[in-house]
Scaffold this motif. Structure first.
Motif, PDB file in Angstrom:
ATOM      1  N   UNK A   1       0.833  -1.200   0.000  1.00 47.75           N
ATOM      2  CA  UNK A   1       0.000   0.000   0.000  1.00 47.75           C
ATOM      3  C   UNK A   1       0.871   1.254   0.000  1.00 47.75           C
ATOM      4  N   UNK A   2       0.226   2.405  -0.054  1.00 47.63           N
ATOM      5  CA  UNK A   2       0.897   3.702  -0.097  1.00 47.63           C
ATOM      6  C   UNK A   2       1.842   3.869   1.090  1.00 47.63           C
ATOM      7  N   UNK A   3       2.990   4.497   0.824  1.00 48.85           N
ATOM      8  CA  UNK A   3       3.997   4.758   1.855  1.00 48.85           C
ATOM      9  C   UNK A   3       4.607   6.138   1.617  1.00 48.85           C
ATOM     10  N   UNK A   4       4.959   6.860   2.674  1.00 49.94           N
ATOM     11  CA  UNK A   4       5.557   8.184   2.480  1.00 49.94           C
ATOM     12  C   UNK A   4       6.882   8.101   1.722  1.00 49.94           C
ATOM     13  N   UNK A   5       7.135   9.097   0.883  1.00 46.61           N
ATOM     14  CA  UNK A   5       8.359   9.105   0.075  1.00 46.61           C
ATOM     15  C   UNK A   5       9.624   9.204   0.929  1.00 46.61           C
ATOM     16  N   UNK A   6       9.504   9.734   2.154  1.00 45.04           N
ATOM     17  CA  UNK A   6      10.709   9.875   2.987  1.00 45.04           C
ATOM     18  C   UNK A   6      11.165   8.547   3.580  1.00 45.04           C
ATOM     19  N   UNK A   7      10.386   7.500   3.428  1.00 45.70           N
ATOM     20  CA  UNK A   7      10.790   6.205   3.980  1.00 45.70           C
ATOM     21  C   UNK A   7      11.977   5.638   3.204  1.00 45.70           C
TER      22      UNK A   7
END
Length: 234
Positions: free
Chosen positions: A104-110
């Motif tokens: 699923x969607x994940x923040x780009x900073x990860x």
């Protein structure tokens, strides 16, 4: 001025105020069903057992919580457990190629996240943050799940648990209904619903942990979970 006045009057009043003005009201607790997906009894050279479980709950179609549980082996009895959400996926907290990548969607900073999706290169990138082997060596279990299983951290109501608990005709929670942090805290309580049934864990020694906004989430979960009189600590 008395203990009873705090628990019966002032504390509920403060809870209502925080629900109304800050976090919103969460739904009642649904039954939780656990489905074991993977297990490794030889983690850390045989020091621990790793389990991946899907916790299912709520109306049909509600996304499960993918719980990662690591328990020390060779224990004399049930062990205490740290439980908390993570920001970037279970695959980041251990260097283990068998842990499922979030889809699923994940923040780009990860770590190594591209196009808001997790990638193999992110595996183990937050080992030092979670220090699970250190906890195992000291006799503690650790339970965690990706916060996005409950509500991906973006400003809409299209995914996570929220769409599955809307009333007929609703397209978003009402102003006094649960937001993101309330959903995360509510999800922590669903994780604890399962942990209380696991014979490997001590139900009187559950420590809820978190950092930054997930630290606020841990505080909220501990403040609103009625099991606070037992082993739940923040």
């Amino acid at each position: 001025t008395t203990r009873d006045a705090w628990f019966n009057e002032r504390r509920p009043e403060l809870q209502r105020l925080f629900e109304h003005y800050m976090y919103g009201r969460a739904p009642a607790a649904p039954p939780v069903r656990a489905r074991r997906e993977r297990e490794d009894r030889q983690l850390f050279g045989g020091k621990a057992t790793k389990r991946e479980l899907a916790l299912e709950f709520g109306p049909p179609g509600t996304p499960p919580i993918h719980l990662l549980l690591v328990v020390p082996n060779g224990r004399p009895g049930p062990v205490p457990v740290f439980v908390g959400l993570n920001f970037c996926g279970n695959h980041t907290v251990l260097e283990d190629p068998s842990i499922a990548l979030p889809s699923i969607w994940m923040p780009e900073h990860c770590p190594s996240c591209e196009g808001n999706r997790a990638h193999e290169a992110g595996r183990g990138k937050q080992v030092d943050v979670w220090a699970i082997e250190q906890s195992i060596d000291r006799g503690y279990a650790v339970a965690t799940a990706y916060s996005g299983d409950l509500d991906p951290d973006k400003p809409d109501w299209s995914d996570g648990v929220h769409p599955h608990f809307l009333r007929p005709g609703q397209t978003a929670p009402a102003d006094d209904e649960w937001g993101c942090i309330a959903a995360w805290a509510w999800g922590l309580s669903r994780m604890i619903d399962y942990l209380l049934t696991d014979a490997d864990l001590d139900p009187q020694r559950i420590a809820v942990v978190g950092h930054s906004r997930l630290g606020k989430t841990a505080l909220l979960a501990a403040a609103f979970d009625p099991r606070r009189a037992g082993g739940m600590r923040c």
